[in-house]
Design a protein around this motif. Structure first.
Motif, PDB file in Angstrom:
ATOM      1  N   GLU A 283       0.922  -1.236   0.071  1.00  0.00           N
ATOM      2  CA  GLU A 283      -0.028   0.038   0.036  1.00  0.00           C
ATOM      3  C   GLU A 283       0.857   1.381  -0.131  1.00  0.00           C
ATOM      4  N   HIS A 284       0.324   2.341  -0.622  1.00  0.00           N
ATOM      5  CA  HIS A 284       1.189   3.557  -0.847  1.00  0.00           C
ATOM      6  C   HIS A 284       0.298   4.684  -0.623  1.00  0.00           C
ATOM      7  N   SER A 285       0.243   5.840   0.034  1.00  0.00           N
ATOM      8  CA  SER A 285      -0.639   6.942   0.550  1.00  0.00           C
ATOM      9  C   SER A 285      -0.025   7.984  -0.549  1.00  0.00           C
ATOM     10  N   LEU A 286      -1.137   8.279  -1.283  1.00  0.00           N
ATOM     11  CA  LEU A 286      -0.762   9.635  -1.970  1.00  0.00           C
ATOM     12  C   LEU A 286      -1.439  10.817  -1.484  1.00  0.00           C
ATOM     13  N   ASN A 287      -0.667  11.721  -0.853  1.00  0.00           N
ATOM     14  CA  ASN A 287      -1.464  12.628  -0.068  1.00  0.00           C
ATOM     15  C   ASN A 287      -1.222  14.073  -1.157  1.00  0.00           C
ATOM     16  N   GLU A 288      -2.303  15.102  -0.776  1.00  0.00           N
ATOM     17  CA  GLU A 288      -2.292  16.222  -1.467  1.00  0.00           C
ATOM     18  C   GLU A 288      -1.189  17.117  -1.097  1.00  0.00           C
ATOM     19  N   PRO A 289      -0.200  17.502  -1.903  1.00  0.00           N
ATOM     20  CA  PRO A 289       0.986  18.501  -1.391  1.00  0.00           C
ATOM     21  C   PRO A 289       0.294  19.568  -0.929  1.00  0.00           C
ATOM     22  N   ALA A 290       1.183  20.340  -0.127  1.00  0.00           N
ATOM     23  CA  ALA A 290       0.763  21.780   0.261  1.00  0.00           C
ATOM     24  C   ALA A 290       0.725  22.588  -1.006  1.00  0.00           C
ATOM     25  N   MET A 291       1.833  22.307  -1.755  1.00  0.00           N
ATOM     26  CA  MET A 291       2.066  23.042  -3.042  1.00  0.00           C
ATOM     27  C   MET A 291       2.773  22.258  -4.065  1.00  0.00           C
ATOM     28  N   LEU A 292       2.157  22.196  -5.456  1.00  0.00           N
ATOM     29  CA  LEU A 292       2.884  21.338  -6.207  1.00  0.00           C
ATOM     30  C   LEU A 292       4.331  21.895  -6.468  1.00  0.00           C
ATOM     31  N   PRO A 293       5.136  21.258  -6.628  1.00  0.00           N
ATOM     32  CA  PRO A 293       6.499  21.413  -7.284  1.00  0.00           C
ATOM     33  C   PRO A 293       6.541  22.172  -8.599  1.00  0.00           C
ATOM     34  N   SER A 294       7.456  23.277  -8.665  1.00  0.00           N
ATOM     35  CA  SER A 294       7.530  24.102  -9.806  1.00  0.00           C
ATOM     36  C   SER A 294       8.923  23.799 -10.668  1.00  0.00           C
ATOM     37  N   SER A 295       8.757  23.343 -11.924  1.00  0.00           N
ATOM     38  CA  SER A 295       9.684  23.015 -12.828  1.00  0.00           C
ATOM     39  C   SER A 295      10.843  24.386 -12.766  1.00  0.00           C
ATOM     40  N   VAL A 296      12.052  23.974 -12.771  1.00  0.00           N
ATOM     41  CA  VAL A 296      13.064  25.048 -12.681  1.00  0.00           C
ATOM     42  C   VAL A 296      13.010  25.388 -14.418  1.00  0.00           C
ATOM     43  N   ASP A 297      13.403  26.677 -14.438  1.00  0.00           N
ATOM     44  CA  ASP A 297      13.628  27.321 -15.864  1.00  0.00           C
ATOM     45  C   ASP A 297      14.495  26.705 -16.419  1.00  0.00           C
ATOM     46  N   PHE A 298      13.811  26.188 -17.784  1.00  0.00           N
ATOM     47  CA  PHE A 298      14.957  25.247 -18.603  1.00  0.00           C
ATOM     48  C   PHE A 298      15.938  26.137 -18.902  1.00  0.00           C
TER      49      PHE A 298
END
Length: 696
Positions: free
Chosen positions: A426-441
């Motif tokens: 079993e694996h719990s997927l919890n809602e993150p406080a903030m989705l990660p932001s991709s670094v400027d390519f």
């Protein structure tokens, strides 16, 4: 200011308190090596330094104020990324094997001079090389880093024993004496020759000379000295397989002398293949091994369990004892290396990585999740294999899915095997406080150091997220290196050449940066940056070309580019590594858009050339695609209707009514637009007229 020993005066006594060690560092040609770090350690093979010194412009270094005792000195060219091979001081040529280092004794008031080093230019092409005595037989082996392995053309070992038939030198059979152990748990690709039972005349100096394609040579000097070892009595070896899949391997210590012991496990057939090797333990009478240690062992099979003894701190003398025993854990055991449910680049990502020993026994994988979510993995289409000899376990099953209605909660993975059993996780997927932001390519940069190390850097967005660099083959099919998870403040990572040993100098590779939320519920990653790994000048002076396509709507519609004369269309942002020169770039035609004109671009040595290709949307009714609607468009449409040969190019994308054809509607539409323009009386653009009602 005196540079000599200092003194302290206490009452009647004057006591020297300074101990000095000094020497010179030169290269193979005898030239001094300036500004190089020399480190002193307090024990054999202790990598933590207790003192350091730096060579001056003449290559001289000097340690002062050392405490009494024995010190082991080594160069640290890698500390400053200088392209030399580091060595330990051994009173001779120097050695890359810390176990062969010679102590430098230090006493109060003494000066040890001429502790000199001669270092050779890198790169170091071997992983290890040894002259050994194993079970009283003389042998020699060596391993070459993957980047140079296939370019090895000869290996010659000079030997001191005139009575051997191989004297004065033995040439390795690079085909027949190559040994490969290739499994998730143990990868070793090396060459080995056994000369036969040890003879007294075998003691002395050996020189191994390796020659590579292109004429490069590497020379290693080794000395064999008497250092007997007492092997374990095989009758005292016991193997107890634990219910959880681990094992206890025990034995009786055969001597009162200090010795190191190591457990090795491999196949029990005619051809031995090693599946596990432990670290060495001083004066141990047993080792407990975990299920993860034994993950390549298959329950119900029989294996060779070996205990190897070495003199303390010396691995060139070996005595090996073995027993054959089954691996038969009584209880259910873990068969899964890892599994996850995670948000990745705005998709639900599911993954299962079994242990290698059971991959072929998996018959199904079922995943249940929040609400009524269910996904059954396709064992063919969901399979992936990114493994390399540096990332052996990286293969399994994964799926990237659109978000289900209920995303967050518990995901239950059930893996089925051919013996009728299954394993549930079993694996719990919890809602993150903030989705990660991709670094400027555009901020991704890399720098290849002269010694083969690489520094990767990026512009940190200042968010609470974690970072990880991954390096793969140019086509993304193999992963060669992966950083640890880095904290939120980090904006660079340097990896040593030894950790990049599977990269072939002169070949192209790709790297990208991942960002995770602090709880690792979500991940996003940048596009891949291609680069040529060429610290030693194998690829010449390559450059790279990156093409960015605008606008985004054209990219979404399938816009692409390629060099004229090539077949595959490339996506926007793809970086192509090329030799310096001029290249003609062409763009992919896509419905509804005007194709940019071909461009001639110049790629320069060592530089990235950035180019932009701009698509423009077709105008409805612009039959000849000249970005305006006029009488010419009406005439072309009428010529098409009448069956005449059009007096110019006709673009079906100018179709205004969705029937995919140019006809009467387009002719009337063009005339209406012309009429609006002539009657408008203003200079501003007019909205297009409605599609002719009488013709719909």
């Amino acid at each position: 200011v005196s540079s000599g020993p200092t003194t302290e005066t206490t009452g009647r006594y004057t006591e020297q308190t300074q101990a000095v060690v000094s020497g010179k560092v030169t290269d193979a040609a005898g030239n001094p090596v300036p500004h190089l770090l020399v480190l002193a350690s307090a024990g054999l093979c202790q990598w933590e330094a207790v003192a350091s010194a730096v060579t001056d412009d003449t290559g001289d270094y000097r340690f002062e104020d050392l405490e009494p005792g024995n010190y082991y000195l080594r160069t640290c060219t890698s500390c400053e990324h200088k392209n030399y091979v580091d060595i330990w001081y051994d009173q001779g040529y120097g050695t890359i094997n810390c176990g062969e280092a010679a102590p430098v004794p230090v006493e109060i008031g003494t000066t040890q001079e001429n502790v000199d080093f001669t270092i050779v230019e890198g790169p170091r092409r071997t992983t290890w090389q040894q002259v050994t005595v194993g079970d009283n037989k003389l042998g020699c082996g060596f391993a070459v880093n993957a980047g140079f392995r296939e370019s090895l053309v000869s290996a010659v070992l000079s030997i001191p024993n005139e009575s051997r038939s191989e004297y004065p030198a033995y040439t390795f059979d690079l085909t027949g004496e190559r040994i490969l152990w290739d499994s998730e748990c143990r990868f070793l690709d090396y060459w080995h020759h056994i000369f036969g039972p040890l003879q007294p005349e075998d003691y002395g100096a050996y020189t191994l000379t390796l020659t590579f394609a292109g004429g490069e040579t590497e020379v290693y000097h080794m000395v064999l000295e008497p250092n007997p070892v007492v092997g374990v009595d095989p009758d005292t070896i016991t193997v107890e397989v634990l219910a959880n899949g681990g094992a206890w391997v025990g034995w009786q210590i055969p001597t009162e002398n200090d010795q190191d012991y190591q457990v090795r496990i491999g196949t029990a057939g005619e051809t031995y293949k090693e599946l596990f090797r432990s670290g060495s333990m001083r004066n141990a009478n047993g080792m407990e091994l975990s299920r993860n240690d034994l993950r390549c062992l298959e329950p119900g099979q029989t294996y060779l369990w070996r205990v190897r003894a070495f003199p303390a701190g010396v691995d060139t003398w070996q005595a090996t004892s073995a027993v054959v025993a089954p691996y038969d854990p009584a209880g259910p055991i873990n068969r899964i290396h890892g599994f996850t449910a995670q948000i990745r680049n705005d998709r639900l990502f599911l993954e299962v990585i079994p242990y290698e020993s059971v991959i072929d026994r998996v018959t199904g994988i079922n995943v249940n999740g929040p609400g009524d979510f269910n996904y059954q993995m396709d064992l063919e289409t969901d399979w992936y294999d990114l493994s390399s000899e540096a990332r052996l376990f990286l293969k399994g099953w994964s799926a990237s899915l659109a978000f289900p209605a209920d995303l967050y909660g518990t995901y239950t993975f059930e893996v089925f095997f051919d013996d009728g059993t299954s394993q549930i996780m079993e694996h719990s997927l919890n809602e993150p406080a903030m989705l990660p932001s991709s670094v400027d390519f555009g901020s991704l940069q890399h720098y290849i150091h002269p010694d083969g190390a690489v520094t990767f850097s990026w512009e940190n967005p200042g968010l609470d997220q974690r970072y990880q660099v991954r390096i793969r083959s140019a086509d993304g099919s193999r992963e060669h290196c992966c950083s640890v998870i880095m904290p939120a403040h980090q904006n660079s990572w340097t990896v040593s050449s030894s950790n990049l040993r599977t990269l072939i100098p002169g070949d192209s590779y790709a790297w990208f940066l991942r960002a995770y939320d602090p709880s690792f519920n979500a991940m996003t990653q940048t596009q891949s940056v291609q680069f040529v790994y060429d610290p030693f000048g194998h690829a010449g002076s390559a450059g790279s070309l990156i093409m960015s396509i605008e606008p985004e709507e054209a990219v979404d519609a399938g816009a692409g580019w390629r060099r004229a004369g090539t077949e595959a269309w490339l996506e926007s942002g793809y970086i192509e590594v090329l030799d310096p020169g001029d290249y003609n770039v062409e763009f992919k035609p896509i419905p509804g858009w005007n194709t940019p004109e071909n461009q001639t671009v110049t790629v320069s040595s060592g530089f990235k050339t950035d180019v932009i290709g701009v698509y423009t949307a077709h105008m409805l009714g612009d039959v000849n695609a000249d970005d305006k609607i006029d009488l010419t468009d009406a005439i072309l449409a009428l010529q098409v209707i009448s069956g005449m040969s059009p007096a110019g190019a006709v673009h079906s994308d100018a179709d205004i009514d969705g029937d995919g054809r140019i006809g009467l509607n387009e002719a009337v539409f063009a005339l209406q637009v012309i009429g609006q323009i002539e009657d408008g009386g203003g200079s501003g653009p007019l909205p297009p007229p409605p599609i002719p009602q009488i013709l719909q």
